[in-house]
Motif scaffolding. Structure first.
Motif, mmCIF file in Angstrom:
data_model
loop_
_atom_site.group_PDB
_atom_site.id
_atom_site.type_symbol
_atom_site.label_atom_id
_atom_site.label_comp_id
_atom_site.label_asym_id
_atom_site.label_seq_id
_atom_site.Cartn_x
_atom_site.Cartn_y
_atom_site.Cartn_z
ATOM 1 N N TYR A 145 5.514 15.268 -2.804
ATOM 2 C CA TYR A 145 5.306 16.049 -4.023
ATOM 3 C C TYR A 145 4.485 15.251 -5.046
ATOM 4 O O TYR A 145 3.517 15.757 -5.620
ATOM 5 C CB TYR A 145 6.657 16.459 -4.618
ATOM 6 N N TYR B 11 9.156 22.182 6.914
ATOM 7 C CA TYR B 11 8.669 20.862 7.300
ATOM 8 C C TYR B 11 9.442 20.303 8.502
ATOM 9 O O TYR B 11 8.845 19.847 9.475
ATOM 10 C CB TYR B 11 8.701 19.863 6.128
ATOM 11 N N LEU C 216 7.134 20.977 -0.735
ATOM 12 C CA LEU C 216 7.228 21.577 0.601
ATOM 13 C C LEU C 216 8.596 22.205 0.811
ATOM 14 O O LEU C 216 9.607 21.725 0.280
ATOM 15 C CB LEU C 216 6.996 20.515 1.659
ATOM 16 N N ASP C 217 8.607 23.274 1.586
ATOM 17 C CA ASP C 217 9.854 23.889 2.017
ATOM 18 C C ASP C 217 10.451 22.964 3.090
ATOM 19 O O ASP C 217 9.830 22.728 4.118
ATOM 20 C CB ASP C 217 9.504 25.268 2.605
ATOM 21 N N LEU D 55 0.596 20.850 6.696
ATOM 22 C CA LEU D 55 1.221 21.646 5.627
ATOM 23 C C LEU D 55 0.647 21.381 4.239
ATOM 24 O O LEU D 55 0.849 22.187 3.332
ATOM 25 C CB LEU D 55 2.735 21.417 5.617
ATOM 26 N N THR D 56 -0.037 20.237 4.059
ATOM 27 C CA THR D 56 -0.546 19.943 2.704
ATOM 28 C C THR D 56 -2.068 19.769 2.682
ATOM 29 O O THR D 56 -2.662 19.686 1.603
ATOM 30 C CB THR D 56 0.062 18.637 2.139
ATOM 31 N N LEU E 2 10.191 13.928 0.452
ATOM 32 C CA LEU E 2 9.368 15.130 0.301
ATOM 33 C C LEU E 2 9.204 15.527 -1.157
ATOM 34 O O LEU E 2 8.119 15.527 -1.699
ATOM 35 C CB LEU E 2 9.994 16.312 1.047
ATOM 36 N N ASN E 3 10.329 15.852 -1.797
ATOM 37 C CA ASN E 3 10.222 16.528 -3.093
ATOM 38 C C ASN E 3 10.742 15.719 -4.273
ATOM 39 O O ASN E 3 10.996 16.277 -5.345
ATOM 40 C CB ASN E 3 10.947 17.882 -3.012
#
Ligand code: BT5
Length: 322
Positions: A230, A242, A237-238, A167-168, A212-213
Motif C-alpha cells: 500500500y 492476493y 489490495l484485497d 495485481l498492482t 500488504l495494507n
C-alpha cells in the motif's frame, strides 16, 4: 468438501437460495442448514434471510477464512487443506508440528497476526492484525537433497513478485536471499525450514510474510526499513484476491519445477533480483566485509569480490546494498 464449506460456496455463487434447496443439495434437514447459517453469522458473515426466498449473503468478514480462500481456488495441491488462526505464535511452528503429525502436502496455515513471528536466525517478524498475509505451506517433495531446499525460497519469491505485479502493475525486486523490496523498503520475507534426518528430508515448511495494507503507523518505531505494498503503490489490495493468486501461482510453479526442473524458475528469479553487480556489505557466519556481487551461482550462492580482491562464495547470510 465439508457441508459448511459447500453452503458458503452456494451463497457466494447465488443471490437468494432457499433453505429447502440447500437442504436437498446436501441431504441434510432445514434445521441443520439453519444451524450452519447461525454458525457463519457468529463468524461475522452477514446473511439476510426471508421466509419465502431463503438466504442471501450480504457481506463476508475480513478474515482469511479457509472456506473463502478455497472458493474457486482450483489448485492441484497447494491449499487443499487450510487452517486459519486469528492469532497464533508462528504459523511456521504450527505447521512444523502438523507436519510431524502427518498432515498432507499442500497444507496451509494462515494467521491474521503472530505473537512470535520468526525471521531467520531467531529474528522477529512483526505483524499487525488483518493487515498482512502471514502463512506457511507444507511441502513433501520426493528425493529432495538438503542443499536444494533453497529452491523453495527462490520459487516462493518469484511467485510473490509476479503476483504483486499482476495485481498492482508495479515492479518489486528481490534482494538476496529472501527479501522482497520496493523503493528501498522491505515488503516481504520468506523463512524456509525443514525436518528430516541427515540427508533425508521429511518435509519442508515455507513461511511467507507479506506487508500488504500497513500504513506507516502500523510498524514499530524500530523498523524504519519496513514498507508495505500500500505504501509503495497506493493500492489497498484485497487480501483474499492476493492470497488466492499467490497460492495458485505457487501451485503452478511447484508442478512446473517437478516436471521441468529448477533452471527456468531460477532464471526468472535472477531477472527480479537486483543484487548482481551491486556494492554490498555482507556477513555470513563469522565472515563479513564489503565488496561487489559478481554473480549468483546455480546453487543460489553469492559470489562476492571483497575490497581486498578476495573472492567469497556465500551460501547463507545477509547483505546490505550500499
Ligand atoms: C525474514 O527473515 O524475512 C523471514 C520472514 C518470514 C515471516 C513469515 S510470516 C509467516 C511465517 N511464520 C513465521 O513465524 N515466519 C514466517 P530475515 O531475513 O531474518 O528478516 C528479519 C528482519 O526483517 C527482522 O530482523 C527485521 O529487521 C525485519 N522485519 C521484521 N518484521 C518485518 C516486517 N513486518 N516487515 C519488514 N521487515 C520486517
Amino acid at each position: 468438501m465439508p457441508n459448511k464449506e459447500i453452503i458458503i460456496h452456494y451463497l457466494l455463487r447465488h443471490d437468494w437460495i432457499s433453505g429447502s434447496e440447500l437442504a436437498e443439495k446436501l441431504s441434510i434437514s432445514r434445521t441443520a442448514v439453519w444451524n450452519h447459517i447461525s454458525y457463519f453469522r457468529q463468524k461475522g458473515y452477514i446473511i439476510d434471510s426471508h421466509p419465502k426466498s431463503g438466504y442471501r449473503l450480504l457481506n463476508i468478514p475480513d478474515s482469511l477464512y479457509p472456506e473463502l480462500i478455497r472458493f474457486d481456488l482450483n489448485t492441484r495441491i497447494i491449499g487443499n487443506k487450510i487452517i486459519h488462526f486469528p492469532v497464533t505464535g508462528s504459523t511456521n511452528d504450527d505447521l512444523l508440528n502438523l507436519g510431524a503429525q502427518g498432515y498432507p502436502e499442500g497444507t496451509v496455515v494462515i494467521a491474521e497476526q503472530q505473537t512470535k513471528g520468526k525471521g531467520r536466525y531467531n529474528r522477529k517478524w512483526e505483524s499487525t492484525y488483518n493487515k498482512s498475509i502471514l502463512f506457511s505451506l507444507l511441502l513433501r517433495p520426493d528425493n529432495i537433497k538438503l542443499m536444494d531446499c533453497y529452491q523453495f525460497t527462490i520459487l516462493s519469491s518469484v511467485c510473490i513478485v509476479e503476483t504483486l505485479f499482476d495485481l498492482t502493475e508495479s515492479q518489486f525486486s528481490i534482494k538476496w536471499p529472501n527479501d522482497i523490496y520496493s523503493q528501498g523498503k522491505k515488503i516481504a520475507g520468506i523463512l524456509t525450514e525443514l525436518r528430516g534426518e541427515m540427508e533425508l528430508i521429511n518435509y519442508i515448511v515455507v513461511g511467507i510474510g507479506i506487508n500488504l495494507n500497513q500504513d506507516t503507523t502500523d510498524f514499530p518505531d524500530n523498523l524504519p526499513s519496513a514498507g508495505s505494498v500500500y505504501l509503495s503503490t497506493g493500492i489497498m489490495l484485497d487480501r483474499f484476491q492476493y492470497i488466492k493468486c499467490l497460492l495458485k501461482k505457487i501451485d503452478h510453479y511447484y508442478f512446473y519445477m517437478k516436471n521441468n526442473g529448477f533452471t527456468d524458475i531460477f532464471e526468472k528469479w535472477k531477472t527480479y533480483c537486483d543484487t548482481n553487480g551491486k556494492r554490498v556489505t555482507f556477513s555470513s557466519g563469522n565472515i563479513s566485509g564489503s565488496g561487489i556481487v559478481l554473480d549468483i551461482n546455480s546453487d543460489g550462492a553469492l559470489i562476492i569480490q571483497d575490497d581486498n580482491n578476495m573472492k567469497f562464495t556465500i551460501y547463507s547470510g545477509d547483505i546490505s546494498i550500499i
